[in-house]
Each structure stands twice: as structure tokens, then as C-alpha cells.
Design an enzyme around this catalytic site. Structure first.
Site, PDB file in Angstrom:
ATOM      1  N   LEU A   1       0.824  -1.202   0.000  1.00 43.40           N
ATOM      2  CA  LEU A   1       0.000   0.000   0.000  1.00 43.40           C
ATOM      3  C   LEU A   1       0.864   1.261   0.000  1.00 43.40           C
ATOM      4  O   LEU A   1       1.874   1.332   0.702  1.00 43.40           O
ATOM      5  CB  LEU A   1      -0.883  -0.006   1.254  1.00 43.40           C
ATOM      6  CG  LEU A   1      -1.805   1.184   1.444  1.00 43.40           C
ATOM      7  CD1 LEU A   1      -2.941   1.147   0.441  1.00 43.40           C
ATOM      8  CD2 LEU A   1      -2.341   1.225   2.857  1.00 43.40           C
ATOM      9  N   HIS A   2       0.469   2.245  -0.778  1.00 46.26           N
ATOM     10  CA  HIS A   2       1.121   3.551  -0.780  1.00 46.26           C
ATOM     11  C   HIS A   2       0.161   4.585  -1.335  1.00 46.26           C
ATOM     12  O   HIS A   2      -0.655   4.287  -2.194  1.00 46.26           O
ATOM     13  CB  HIS A   2       2.430   3.534  -1.586  1.00 46.26           C
ATOM     14  CG  HIS A   2       2.278   3.046  -2.993  1.00 46.26           C
ATOM     15  ND1 HIS A   2       2.110   1.706  -3.314  1.00 46.26           N
ATOM     16  CD2 HIS A   2       2.248   3.717  -4.168  1.00 46.26           C
ATOM     17  CE1 HIS A   2       2.000   1.582  -4.628  1.00 46.26           C
ATOM     18  NE2 HIS A   2       2.079   2.784  -5.167  1.00 46.26           N
TER      19      HIS A   2
END
Length: 185
Positions: free
Chosen positions: A142-143
Site C-alpha cells: 500500500l502507498h
């Protein structure tokens, strides 16, 4: 940046000469091919898991928190394009806990404030691509993207030449943003 004269393009077997210059960006081919994309397992094959083990300068880290860090995007859409990244290797927004969500939001706000202060950004695109099918380049970790925008920052280069023109090297952008980042996001 290399502009090739038409006669060299012809010699390289790239087609008929057409009097157009060419901007070559061969370093992007690794990204396009998906080389070194992480597996769902995490660890050293995941760039977002590996980056925190580097120095801030080497990893292009702007700020470190307890659960999240801010890093410059290696393939930015605009100068100052940051990513807010949880240290924990999870693929989906629903996988992070309340503390991670809170710090991710605080880092996103700090990124916006810092980029405005340093470069006078007039707006932002903020978002996450969840899954490869949604356009995530690294879907396994995730980013959140924080992309600064300015009036007139979209010109013919991305449309016609499929090329971004960035006015500053990443190391200099990192230095300026890190120096201006607030002590407590």
C-alpha cells in the site's frame, strides 16, 4: 536527454526519417516491464520494505514516522511527487489499522503543507491505486500518492512526446522537502 537527428534514427532502423527529435528515456523500461516488482510476500524484494533500511538520502526518504514514511516517487508525474507508505507490507487500505490510517492521513497533510511551502503548489492529486487492475505499479504494498499541481503544468510533452519534464533532480527535491518537513506531522 538525447535528441537524435533523423539520419541517426534511420541508421538505427527505427523507421523513415521524419525531422522529429527524439527524447530517449531507456531507464523507464525496467518500470514498464515490471522488473523488480515485489511479490505478495514482502521482504527485500519489495522496494517499499527495502527503502527504510537505506539512508534518507539514498532512499529519497523525506520523513520517517512511527508507522509510515514519506518518500519521493522514482517515476514522478511532477516535481515533488511524494508517496506516504506504511512500513508494514500490506496490499489494501482495509488491511491497515486505525493507528496506521491516522499516521498515513497526517503524513499526507504534512506532505501537502511542505510541498506548498517549498514550491508553491496550487493543487494536488491524492490517491491510491488498489490492485494491479486499478493501475497500482506496486500492488503488493500500500502507498498513497501526493502529486503537486500548478496552473499550466500539463503541456504537450506528456501528450505528444509521452515524456515528463522535471525541473529539479530528485536528490535536490528530497533535500528541500526534508528540511521543510514539520517536526511532528
Amino acid at each position: 536527454m538525447t535528441l537524435e537527428p533523423p539520419e541517426l534514427v534511420e541508421q538505427q532502423g527505427a523507421g523513415e526519417p521524419d525531422a522529429l527529435g527524439r527524447l530517449w528515456t531507456p531507464h523507464r523500461m525496467a518500470y514498464i516491464r515490471g522488473e523488480n516488482k515485489p511479490s505478495d510476500e514482502g521482504g527485500q524484494s519489495c522496494p517499499f520494505c527495502h527503502i527504510p533500511s537505506l539512508s534518507d538520502e539514498e532512499g529519497l526518504i523525506v520523513a520517517r514516522g512511527e508507522l509510515v514514511y514519506a518518500v519521493l516517487n522514482l517515476y514522478p508525474y511532477n516535481a515533488g511527487h511524494l508517496l506516504a507508505v506504511p512500513y508494514r507490507h500490506v496490499p489494501d487500505y482495509t488491511d491497515i489499522d486505525v493507528a496506521e490510517t491516522t499516521e498515513l492521513a497526517a503524513f499526507t497533510q504534512a506532505a501537502m503543507r511542505t510541498v506548498r511551502l517549498v514550491s508553491g503548489a496550487q493543487g494536488f492529486n491524492i490517491g491510491m491505486n488498489q490492485g494491479g487492475i486499478a493501475g497500482a505499479g506496486i500492488a503488493a504494498h500500500l502507498h498513497q500518492h501526493v502529486v503537486p499541481r500548478w496552473g499550466g503544468d500539463t503541456n504537450f510533452m506528456p501528450v505528444v512526446a509521452r515524456t515528463r519534464v522535471l525541473p529539479q533532480l530528485l536528490a535536490e527535491t528530497r533535500r528541500l522537502l526534508a528540511a521543510a518537513w514539520p517536526g511532528e506531522p
